[in-house]
Design a protein around this motif. Structure first.
Motif, PDB file in Angstrom:
ATOM      1  N   TRP A   1      -4.570 -37.343   3.201  1.00 37.43           N
ATOM      2  CA  TRP A   1      -3.448 -36.574   2.566  1.00 37.43           C
ATOM      3  C   TRP A   1      -3.619 -35.185   3.412  1.00 37.43           C
ATOM      4  O   TRP A   1      -2.541 -34.609   3.594  1.00 37.43           O
ATOM      5  CB  TRP A   1      -3.731 -36.455   1.220  1.00 37.43           C
ATOM      6  CG  TRP A   1      -2.525 -35.592   0.551  1.00 37.43           C
ATOM      7  CD1 TRP A   1      -1.415 -35.943   0.294  1.00 37.43           C
ATOM      8  CD2 TRP A   1      -2.845 -34.201   0.223  1.00 37.43           C
ATOM      9  NE1 TRP A   1      -0.625 -34.826  -0.483  1.00 37.43           N
ATOM     10  CE2 TRP A   1      -1.463 -33.587  -0.411  1.00 37.43           C
ATOM     11  CE3 TRP A   1      -3.644 -33.177   0.227  1.00 37.43           C
ATOM     12  CZ2 TRP A   1      -1.275 -32.619  -0.826  1.00 37.43           C
ATOM     13  CZ3 TRP A   1      -3.476 -32.082  -0.546  1.00 37.43           C
ATOM     14  CH2 TRP A   1      -2.364 -31.686  -0.888  1.00 37.43           C
ATOM     15  N   GLU A   2      -4.826 -34.621   3.291  1.00 35.36           N
ATOM     16  CA  GLU A   2      -4.976 -33.223   4.068  1.00 35.36           C
ATOM     17  C   GLU A   2      -4.479 -33.428   5.367  1.00 35.36           C
ATOM     18  O   GLU A   2      -3.988 -32.233   6.059  1.00 35.36           O
ATOM     19  CB  GLU A   2      -6.344 -32.674   3.941  1.00 35.36           C
ATOM     20  CG  GLU A   2      -6.735 -32.351   2.520  1.00 35.36           C
ATOM     21  CD  GLU A   2      -8.128 -31.972   2.446  1.00 35.36           C
ATOM     22  OE1 GLU A   2      -9.109 -32.325   3.272  1.00 35.36           O
ATOM     23  OE2 GLU A   2      -8.731 -31.320   1.250  1.00 35.36           O
ATOM     24  N   ALA A   3      -4.646 -34.506   6.248  1.00 39.24           N
ATOM     25  CA  ALA A   3      -4.408 -34.557   7.636  1.00 39.24           C
ATOM     26  C   ALA A   3      -3.155 -34.727   7.874  1.00 39.24           C
ATOM     27  O   ALA A   3      -2.262 -33.951   8.690  1.00 39.24           O
ATOM     28  CB  ALA A   3      -5.103 -35.580   8.353  1.00 39.24           C
ATOM     29  N   ARG A   4      -2.313 -35.395   6.687  1.00 34.69           N
ATOM     30  CA  ARG A   4      -0.654 -35.348   6.722  1.00 34.69           C
ATOM     31  C   ARG A   4      -0.181 -33.871   6.512  1.00 34.69           C
ATOM     32  O   ARG A   4       0.968 -33.869   7.044  1.00 34.69           O
ATOM     33  CB  ARG A   4      -0.376 -36.295   5.843  1.00 34.69           C
ATOM     34  CG  ARG A   4      -0.469 -37.728   6.401  1.00 34.69           C
ATOM     35  CD  ARG A   4       0.058 -38.847   5.408  1.00 34.69           C
ATOM     36  NE  ARG A   4      -0.804 -39.145   4.431  1.00 34.69           N
ATOM     37  CZ  ARG A   4      -0.784 -39.460   3.337  1.00 34.69           C
ATOM     38  NH1 ARG A   4       0.395 -39.656   2.659  1.00 34.69           N
ATOM     39  NH2 ARG A   4      -1.889 -39.735   2.548  1.00 34.69           N
ATOM     40  N   GLU A   5      -0.900 -33.327   5.685  1.00 34.92           N
ATOM     41  CA  GLU A   5      -0.289 -31.936   5.278  1.00 34.92           C
ATOM     42  C   GLU A   5      -0.401 -30.859   6.546  1.00 34.92           C
ATOM     43  O   GLU A   5       0.468 -30.029   6.443  1.00 34.92           O
ATOM     44  CB  GLU A   5      -1.001 -31.257   4.048  1.00 34.92           C
ATOM     45  CG  GLU A   5      -0.718 -32.042   3.161  1.00 34.92           C
ATOM     46  CD  GLU A   5       0.566 -31.904   2.235  1.00 34.92           C
ATOM     47  OE1 GLU A   5       1.202 -30.774   2.320  1.00 34.92           O
ATOM     48  OE2 GLU A   5       1.225 -33.144   2.092  1.00 34.92           O
ATOM     49  N   GLU A   6      -1.117 -30.982   7.390  1.00 28.07           N
ATOM     50  CA  GLU A   6      -1.317 -30.099   8.482  1.00 28.07           C
ATOM     51  C   GLU A   6      -0.348 -30.224   9.718  1.00 28.07           C
ATOM     52  O   GLU A   6       0.493 -30.930   9.971  1.00 28.07           O
ATOM     53  CB  GLU A   6      -2.824 -30.292   9.368  1.00 28.07           C
ATOM     54  CG  GLU A   6      -3.958 -29.729   8.446  1.00 28.07           C
ATOM     55  CD  GLU A   6      -5.299 -30.159   8.930  1.00 28.07           C
ATOM     56  OE1 GLU A   6      -5.479 -30.968  10.077  1.00 28.07           O
ATOM     57  OE2 GLU A   6      -6.257 -29.733   8.327  1.00 28.07           O
TER      58      GLU A   6
END
Length: 166
Positions: free
Chosen positions: A161-166
């Protein structure tokens, strides 16, 4: 000089007596904490046995288990024996993941939480009787694996999820 030796002897005897009394108080505190944890874990066991047979009641059942688990967590720091504290901590943590423990797809079963709880009761009973704590059984080991795998899944999802947010 004789009076000094007598005074030193009396002082040493008082120190030994104080140390013995401190040990007795420590043992009494340990036993009281173990008895309280035993009582609370028994309440969890009773709730586990009330498991609902339809999906609609699962949420309330799990909520009650959660409340009972929180209550026993307050007794854990009072267990002075490190091995007992860690073992009961492992049992309590497993009870926090009852939903995952009953999932067959995760290696769980409906009986697994009850068996983990029963092991905790055995350990606390041994502590109250001043007996050695039983070795960790297969059910606690299985529950620990399920909990760790679930935590890893959550961590992986968070990273994705964090990787998609970046």
């Amino acid at each position: 000089m004789a009076a000094t030796k007598a005074q030193k002897g009396q002082l040493e005897a008082l120190k030994q007596q104080a140390a013995q009394e401190a040990q007795v108080r420590k043992a009494e505190k340990q036993e009281a904490a173990a008895r309280e944890a035993l009582r609370q874990l028994h309440l969890i066991q009773q709730q586990l046995r009330k498991r609902p047979h339809n999906e609609g009641e699962m949420g309330e059942w799990e909520r009650m288990l959660g409340q009972l688990t929180v209550q026993i967590e307050t007794a854990l720091p009072l267990l002075l024996d490190k091995e007992l504290r860690e073992r009961i901590g492992s049992v309590v943590e497993a009870m926090s993941y009852t939903h995952e423990l009953i999932e067959p797809g995760r290696g769980g079963s409906w009986r697994l939480p009850e068996r983990v709880c029963a092991h905790g009761l055995l350990c606390l009973g041994a502590a109250v009787r001043h007996e050695p704590i039983p070795a960790k059984d297969q059910y606690v080991g299985r529950a620990e694996v399920i909990v760790e795998n679930y935590k890893q899944e959550l961590e992986d999802e968070l990273l994705e999820w964090e990787a998609r947010e970046e």
